[in-house]
Design a protein around this motif. Structure first.
Motif, short mmCIF file in Angstrom:
data_model
loop_
_atom_site.label_atom_id
_atom_site.label_comp_id
_atom_site.label_asym_id
_atom_site.label_seq_id
_atom_site.Cartn_x
_atom_site.Cartn_y
_atom_site.Cartn_z
N GLU A 10 0.84 -1.20 0.00
CA GLU A 10 0.00 0.00 0.00
C GLU A 10 0.87 1.25 0.00
OE1 GLU A 10 -4.24 1.07 0.34
OE2 GLU A 10 -3.30 -0.89 0.32
N ASP A 11 2.01 1.17 0.71
CA ASP A 11 2.94 2.29 0.73
C ASP A 11 3.42 2.60 -0.68
OD1 ASP A 11 2.70 2.33 3.40
OD2 ASP A 11 4.78 1.89 3.87
N ALA A 12 3.69 1.53 -1.44
CA ALA A 12 4.18 1.72 -2.80
C ALA A 12 3.12 2.41 -3.66
CB ALA A 12 4.56 0.37 -3.40
N ASP A 13 1.84 2.10 -3.41
CA ASP A 13 0.77 2.76 -4.15
C ASP A 13 0.76 4.27 -3.87
OD1 ASP A 13 -0.17 0.47 -5.38
OD2 ASP A 13 -1.56 -0.01 -3.78
N ASP A 14 1.16 4.65 -2.67
CA ASP A 14 1.16 6.06 -2.30
C ASP A 14 2.43 6.79 -2.70
OD1 ASP A 14 -1.40 6.10 -1.15
OD2 ASP A 14 -0.64 5.28 0.74
N THR A 15 3.50 6.04 -2.97
CA THR A 15 4.80 6.65 -3.22
C THR A 15 4.82 7.68 -4.34
OG1 THR A 15 5.95 4.79 -2.23
CG2 THR A 15 7.23 6.13 -3.76
N ARG B 137 -14.52 12.79 -23.31
CA ARG B 137 -13.56 12.32 -22.32
C ARG B 137 -13.86 12.93 -20.96
NH1 ARG B 137 -8.87 10.12 -24.36
NH2 ARG B 137 -8.72 9.37 -22.21
N SER B 138 -13.23 12.38 -19.91
CA SER B 138 -13.49 12.90 -18.56
C SER B 138 -13.01 14.35 -18.44
CB SER B 138 -12.78 12.03 -17.52
OG SER B 138 -11.39 12.06 -17.73
N ASP B 139 -13.51 15.02 -17.42
CA ASP B 139 -13.16 16.43 -17.23
C ASP B 139 -11.77 16.59 -16.65
OD1 ASP B 139 -15.66 17.65 -18.12
OD2 ASP B 139 -16.51 16.47 -16.49
N SER B 140 -11.33 15.57 -15.92
CA SER B 140 -9.98 15.60 -15.38
C SER B 140 -9.59 14.17 -15.05
CB SER B 140 -9.94 16.46 -14.12
OG SER B 140 -8.61 16.66 -13.71
N ALA B 141 -8.32 13.84 -15.30
CA ALA B 141 -7.83 12.51 -14.94
C ALA B 141 -6.60 12.68 -14.05
CB ALA B 141 -7.47 11.71 -16.19
N TRP B 142 -6.64 11.98 -12.92
CA TRP B 142 -5.52 12.04 -11.97
C TRP B 142 -4.83 10.69 -11.99
CZ3 TRP B 142 -8.97 13.73 -7.24
CH2 TRP B 142 -9.54 15.00 -7.51
N CYS B 143 -3.55 10.68 -12.35
CA CYS B 143 -2.80 9.41 -12.40
C CYS B 143 -1.56 9.52 -11.52
CB CYS B 143 -2.38 9.08 -13.83
SG CYS B 143 -3.78 8.86 -14.95
N TRP B 144 -1.48 8.63 -10.54
CA TRP B 144 -0.27 8.54 -9.74
C TRP B 144 0.51 7.36 -10.33
CZ3 TRP B 144 -5.02 9.75 -7.58
CH2 TRP B 144 -5.11 10.95 -6.86
N ASP B 145 1.37 7.66 -11.31
CA ASP B 145 2.10 6.64 -12.07
C ASP B 145 1.11 5.56 -12.54
OD1 ASP B 145 4.28 8.17 -11.68
OD2 ASP B 145 5.42 6.73 -10.52
N SER B 146 1.51 4.29 -12.36
CA SER B 146 0.56 3.24 -12.76
C SER B 146 0.01 2.56 -11.51
CB SER B 146 1.25 2.22 -13.67
OG SER B 146 2.39 1.73 -13.01
N ARG B 147 -0.13 3.36 -10.43
CA ARG B 147 -0.58 2.84 -9.15
C ARG B 147 -2.05 3.11 -8.86
NH1 ARG B 147 2.28 -0.91 -6.39
NH2 ARG B 147 4.48 -0.70 -6.92
N PRO C 189 -2.74 9.00 -2.11
CA PRO C 189 -3.54 8.46 -3.23
C PRO C 189 -4.52 7.35 -2.83
CG PRO C 189 -1.29 8.83 -3.94
CD PRO C 189 -1.31 9.14 -2.47
N THR C 190 -4.08 6.40 -1.99
CA THR C 190 -5.00 5.32 -1.60
C THR C 190 -6.15 5.86 -0.73
OG1 THR C 190 -3.52 4.78 0.25
CG2 THR C 190 -3.30 3.44 -1.73
N GLN C 191 -5.86 6.88 0.07
CA GLN C 191 -6.92 7.48 0.90
C GLN C 191 -7.91 8.25 0.02
OE1 GLN C 191 -4.17 9.64 3.47
NE2 GLN C 191 -4.73 8.35 5.20
N ILE C 192 -7.40 8.92 -0.99
CA ILE C 192 -8.27 9.67 -1.92
C ILE C 192 -9.17 8.68 -2.65
CG2 ILE C 192 -8.30 11.12 -4.00
CD1 ILE C 192 -5.44 12.09 -2.99
N TYR C 193 -8.57 7.59 -3.11
CA TYR C 193 -9.34 6.55 -3.81
C TYR C 193 -10.47 6.07 -2.91
CZ TYR C 193 -10.43 2.12 -6.11
OH TYR C 193 -11.09 1.09 -6.72
N GLU C 194 -10.13 5.81 -1.66
CA GLU C 194 -11.15 5.32 -0.72
C GLU C 194 -12.25 6.36 -0.46
OE1 GLU C 194 -10.09 3.19 3.23
OE2 GLU C 194 -9.41 2.16 1.43
N ARG C 195 -11.85 7.62 -0.34
CA ARG C 195 -12.80 8.68 -0.06
C ARG C 195 -13.82 8.85 -1.19
NH1 ARG C 195 -9.50 13.74 2.59
NH2 ARG C 195 -11.49 14.76 2.18
N LEU C 196 -13.38 8.60 -2.43
CA LEU C 196 -14.24 8.90 -3.58
C LEU C 196 -14.98 7.68 -4.13
CD1 LEU C 196 -11.91 11.40 -5.48
CD2 LEU C 196 -13.84 11.96 -3.98
N THR C 197 -14.70 6.49 -3.58
CA THR C 197 -15.29 5.28 -4.17
C THR C 197 -16.24 4.56 -3.19
OG1 THR C 197 -13.36 3.97 -3.56
CG2 THR C 197 -13.38 4.90 -5.78
#
Length: 246
Positions: free
Chosen positions: A40-45, A106-116, A232-240
């Motif tokens: 999970e740390d790697a996902d946030d890196t 297309r979407s109005d905005s796309a947020w990509c944290w690498d390929s995580r 990033p993982t917290q943001i994902y959780e907050r929005l899903t």
């Protein structure tokens, strides 16, 4: 402050398991080097590193303040024209590679944290709250991630979502049936709250960064972002929290 549910999240559970099994090795196989304790740390890196880089480059407080101001004004506005760039500004403050994807539908905005972690946002904040999310909204959202993967020439990360930001809470039956599992509904207020939290996070980092660099700075950034629930993982959780296809 700490989220009471944090221990129930994947990161929390993995962390608990790791604490309970200090002597074992199975949990450490996912390490990306010694600095990361769990996957999970790697996902946030990527998010941590992007924010750290801006601090290492001595980003000026005035620059961050101006970005925060543009983001807050835009997200508070209901007009599409303003909320679109504001969402991209928000993504950038969150340490994502953030942009409006090129092309029709297309979407109005796309947020990509690498390929995580990827989050594509469909801003529908001007919709009448009393009506239902329509099939056409969901159909458009269904294709966003595949197009994003094509743009970037990589596969989809496990943590990827399309979030329709709308004040509507009801979804048309045919839209529920048609929705892909990665399509979610969130109130525009969730994005405003995220904006407030990342603004406070930057405020704290600008005050505490002095004398920190390298891995030491990254550790400070990770801790501060975690406290403000903006990794990033917290943001994902907050929005899903609300998948459309239940």
């Amino acid at each position: 402050g700490a989220d009471a549910n944090a221990s129930k999240t994947a990161a929390g559970l993995l962390y608990e398991a790791q604490k309970a099994s200090m002597g074992t090795t199975w949990l450490r196989e996912t390490d990306a080097g010694t600095e990361s304790t769990v996957d999970e740390d790697a996902d946030d890196t990527p998010g941590v590193r992007a924010v750290s880089r801006r601090l290492e480059d001595n980003v000026k407080r005035a620059t961050i303040d101006a970005a925060v101001e543009r983001m807050k004004v835009g997200i508070a506005a209901f007009e599409h024209v303003k909320s679109e760039p504001a969402l991209t500004e928000l993504g950038r403050l969150l340490g994502a590679d953030s942009a409006k994807p090129d092309g029709q539908g297309r979407s109005d905005s796309a947020w990509c944290w690498d390929s995580r972690v990827w989050i594509a946002v469909e801003a529908k904040s001007e919709q009448n709250p009393d009506r239902e999310i329509a099939l056409r909204d969901v159909r458009q959202a269904n294709t966003e991630l595949a197009q994003l993967a094509e743009d970037r020439g990589v596969g989809l990360p496990i943590l990827s979502a399309v979030v329709i930001a709308s004040p509507r809470t009801q979804v048309a039956d045919e839209a529920v049936v048609a929705a892909q599992p990665h399509v979610y509904l969130a109130d525009p207020d969730a994005f405003r709250a995220l904006g407030e939290d990342i603004a406070r996070c930057w405020e704290t980092l600008l005050l505490t960064r002095h004398g920190h660099s390298g891995g030491d700075l990254e550790a400070l950034v990770r801790k501060t972002m975690a406290e403000h629930q903006v990794l990033p993982t917290q943001i994902y959780e907050r929005l899903t929290g609300a998948p459309i296809h239940s």
